[in-house]
Design a protein around this motif. Structure first.
Motif, short mmCIF file in Angstrom:
data_model
loop_
_atom_site.label_atom_id
_atom_site.label_comp_id
_atom_site.label_asym_id
_atom_site.label_seq_id
_atom_site.Cartn_x
_atom_site.Cartn_y
_atom_site.Cartn_z
N GLU A 241 69.24 35.81 34.67
CA GLU A 241 69.76 34.51 35.07
C GLU A 241 68.86 33.94 36.15
O GLU A 241 68.26 34.68 36.94
CB GLU A 241 71.20 34.65 35.59
N TRP A 242 68.80 32.61 36.20
CA TRP A 242 67.92 31.95 37.17
C TRP A 242 68.57 31.89 38.55
O TRP A 242 69.71 31.46 38.69
CB TRP A 242 67.59 30.52 36.72
N ILE A 243 67.79 32.32 39.55
CA ILE A 243 68.15 32.06 40.95
C ILE A 243 67.51 30.74 41.35
O ILE A 243 68.11 29.91 42.01
CB ILE A 243 67.66 33.21 41.87
N ASN A 244 66.26 30.55 40.89
CA ASN A 244 65.57 29.26 41.07
C ASN A 244 64.67 29.03 39.87
O ASN A 244 63.78 29.84 39.58
CB ASN A 244 64.73 29.26 42.37
N THR A 245 64.90 27.93 39.14
CA THR A 245 64.08 27.64 37.95
C THR A 245 62.68 27.19 38.35
O THR A 245 61.69 27.63 37.79
CB THR A 245 64.76 26.54 37.09
N GLY A 246 62.60 26.29 39.35
CA GLY A 246 61.30 25.83 39.84
C GLY A 246 60.40 25.34 38.73
O GLY A 246 60.82 24.60 37.84
N GLU A 247 59.15 25.81 38.73
CA GLU A 247 58.15 25.38 37.74
C GLU A 247 58.06 26.38 36.60
O GLU A 247 56.96 26.68 36.10
CB GLU A 247 56.78 25.21 38.42
N ALA A 248 59.21 26.92 36.18
CA ALA A 248 59.22 27.96 35.15
C ALA A 248 58.59 27.51 33.83
O ALA A 248 58.01 28.30 33.10
CB ALA A 248 60.65 28.42 34.89
#
Length: 712
Positions: A241-248
């Motif tokens: 699961e994403w904690i921070n998607t950012g520039e994924a």
């Protein structure tokens, strides 16, 4: 009608990449091939992956394959003839618009025992020539040859006439540096010596492979760089699961590292493109990742394993990294299980990863034998300047020109990367105006390898050399103090270098406005002797052809004389880049059907341009549809040699030109190269501030060619 069926020897050979690479190589020869995948092997319904990638890369349509359930059902009911009839129907749909079709065959695998037999029947049904696609290992030529032989038997063996070549993909055992990514198709990257050695080794046991009758048409190296997933591709694979998607969606996993020991022994792993895998209770790893991001090192991302995700307080402490787009995932798997799972991630290109698809396509096409392509086409196709062919020509001509191009925005990351590409590929000798330490810092943070011969000049060390010369060039307009002040701007400094013939061209605009780039050129370079004004053109890379639009950036409201000059400049620019110009003078009225000052201006400009250059095909006033659509052109201007066939469009004013180019660019998702300035004594070109690295590379190439043309 020519049909080429690509038949794989098994799974994981890079069949999709082979199809797309061959289509791109044909594009670069000026031939637009159609694509067909007749049979799906996907168990789930939905858009086919190869077909979707083809649509995006070529902006062309194709048909969806026959679903897997239908294929198996018809085969089970002994309805293979009906199945092939449907495949032929799909083929004929594509054939309506194409003279050459690339067909993707079925993958032989443990599940589908019918694949090889159906490929054989398909080749006969479509009367297709076959290319066998296989992976290879330089160190094991016998095994590589036997894979080819296993498929060759289905098509008559060594005496059969249906197979016209072998394409080796994902070849292992080649030198690391052979797997570089080209900007466009580049025959210089072909591994001719390695191919010849490999073929000689194969012929010790299989003499017919690699002969004129069954040539090896390409040896494509395995490339780690091109097999890399995005961070966004990992989440479902490791149940995270994403904690921070950012520039994924943008960041790619070039390599990964498990962090197990003390952080002080692991800091060397925090480099660009690295995926850091660590237990989620290792707060020190999270902080080190955050610090690396703050220092401008674009890690691929961070995967935290086991236990619970870090608490909000810890995440809050890493806000700098989060703001800079660092993707962070949490998975319940152990660190070891996570690493194992990631090792089994598929090499196939996801349907939405169009950036990687474009790179792979160019890479494969650069290793396909051009002589074989020429024989395949055999003069039977009327070529046109496709966007791919335009880019290919652009790069090849600039390599031949060998020009020095100054880049005033020398420490801007995209510019540094573009300069490194141009320098290493011989597209131009680039000069970056920046502090050397700043360039090294950018390169280190971004994982850019700086060529040893890339010039970086510190503006502070040379600025004083140009003060007196600038005062002289702008005599009576500025004094020494003003010159010194203006030369603080690296665009002005670079323009002075160009004015004094120390460089051959200038490219700027990644962070500067058009006015910042163009103003010094007007003041210091001035117009060429034959021209009274400076104008601009965009090369619009439409799916089937390259159009030239002028003027869309410089002159607000040219009069008839100026408009005629813009038309002539644009025609000469088109010729310089391999486009045979057919010039339409655009208006809201065609011929004499309308009246008004604006129509009269365009009519007068057309008359002047024809008088000055009787060698050019020019017509106007023409409405845009009458100029570009054949049926409308025949209806509205039946006697015109330009109507319906125009490829150079001259707009009556800046308002019309700029609006049209932006509307076409954005609405039709068209790549535009430019604006290229024309009419100056020396080439200066402006970038869009949203320019991609490839855009900058092509603009540098374009500038080098302009310089060569002006010198000639």
């Amino acid at each position: 009608m020519k049909t080429i069926l690509l038949v794989p020897t098994g799974e994981g050979v890079g069949l999709t990449s082979a199809c797309l690479g061959l289509i791109y190589a044909l594009e670069c020869q000026g031939v637009k091939a159609g694509f067909l995948k007749p049979f799906s092997q996907e168990l789930t319904l939905g858009a086919d992956r190869t077909s979707a990638l083809f649509r995006h890369l070529t902006q062309s349509e194709t048909v969806e394959p026959i679903p897997y359930a239908t294929v198996t059902q018809q085969l089970n009911h002994d309805e293979s003839d009906e199945l092939l009839e449907e495949a032929v129907r799909l083929h004929r749909q594509i054939a309506k618009k194409h003279d050459l079709i690339i067909v993707e065959g079925l993958l032989p695998n443990n599940r589908d025992s019918f694949a090889s037999e159906l490929n054989t029947a398909l080749a006969q049904a479509l009367d297709a020539k076959v290319i066998i696609v296989s992976n290879a290992d330089i160190r094991n030529p016998l095994c590589s040859a036997e894979k080819v032989e296993s498929q060759l038997r289905h098509f008559g063996g060594s005496t059969g006439t249906r197979v016209s070549g072998v394409l080796f993909m994902r070849t292992k055992g080649l030198p690391e540096d052979s797997a570089q990514i080209p900007v466009t198709i580049d025959p210089a990257l072909r591994l001719i010596s390695d191919t010849n050695k490999f073929v000689s080794a194969i012929q010790q046991t299989h003499a017919h492979i690699g002969t004129d009758k069954l040539p090896v048409i390409g040896l494509v190296p395995f490339s780690n760089t091109l097999s890399v997933p995005r961070m966004s591709d990992l989440a479902s694979h490791i149940q995270a699961e994403w904690i921070n998607t950012g520039e994924a969606a943008q960041r790619r996993v070039l390599h990964s590292s498990l962090i197990a020991s003390n952080i002080e022994h692991e800091l060397h792993k925090f480099v660009a493109g690295e995926l850091i895998i660590s237990a989620s209770d290792r707060i020190d790893v999270l902080l080190a990742s955050s610090l690396a991001s703050s220092n401008g090192i674009p890690l691929a991302g961070l995967v935290l394993t086991e236990h619970h995700a870090p608490n909000a307080q810890v995440i809050e402490f890493c806000q700098t990294a989060i703001k800079q787009g660092l993707p962070i995932l949490h998975t319940p798997l152990s660190t070891f299980e996570t690493a194992q799972s990631l090792a089994s991630l598929s090499n196939e290109i996801p349907v939405d990863d169009t950036e990687r698809a474009e790179q792979v396509t160019r890479f494969v096409s650069s290793h396909i034998n051009e002589d074989w392509l020429t024989k395949l086409l055999n003069g039977s196709y009327q070529t046109r300047l496709s966007p791919s062919a335009f880019r290919h020509e652009l790069v090849q001509k600039s390599i031949a020109a060998r020009k020095r191009i100054v880049l005033p925005e020398g420490d801007e990351p995209r510019t540094v990367q573009a300069a490194a590409i141009c320098q290493s590929r011989g597209i131009a000798q680039c000069i970056l105006l920046a502090k050397p330490e700043a360039v090294i810092e950018v390169a280190k943070a971004r994982g850019i390898e700086l060529p040893h011969d890339l010039e970086v000049i510190d503006p502070d060390l040379i600025r004083e050399n140009y003060v007196g010369k600038m005062v002289e060039l702008r005599k009576g307009k500025i004094n020494e103090l003003q010159a010194r002040e203006q030369l603080q701007d690296t665009v002005v400094l670079g323009t002075m270098m160009l004015a004094l013939n120390q460089v051959d061209g200038l490219v700027s605009g990644a962070v500067h406005t058009t006015a910042n780039t163009v103003r010094p050129a007007f003041q210091l370079i001035k117009t060429a002797p034959d021209y009274s004004l400076v104008s601009s053109v965009f090369f619009m890379l439409l799916p089937d052809e390259v159009y030239v639009y002028g003027d869309c950036a410089i002159n607000p409201d040219p009069d008839a004389e100026q408009l005629a000059e813009i038309a002539i400049q644009s025609a000469d620019s088109a010729k310089a880049f391999g486009i045979d110009p057919r010039i339409a003078m655009i208006s809201y009225s065609t011929g004499t059907s309308g009246a008004g000052a604006e129509v009269e201006k365009v009519a007068e400009a057309t008359r002047i341009a024809k008088e000055r250059r009787p060698d050019l095909l020019i017509d106007g006033p023409l409405q845009y549809d009458a100029a570009s659509v054949e049926s409308v052109g025949k209806s509205k201007a039946p006697d015109s040699k330009v109507a319906g066939r125009a490829n150079v469009f001259i707009f009556p004013d800046l308002n019309t030109g700029n609006t049209t180019y932006k509307a076409v660019q954005r609405s039709a998702n068209v790549v535009s190269v430019g604006p290229m300035l024309q009419g100056l004594n020396k080439p200066v070109n402006d970038l869009s501030r949203g320019a991609l690295v490839d855009d900058i590379v092509f603009t540098i190439a374009l500038t080098a060619i302009q310089s060569e043309q002006q010198a000639g």
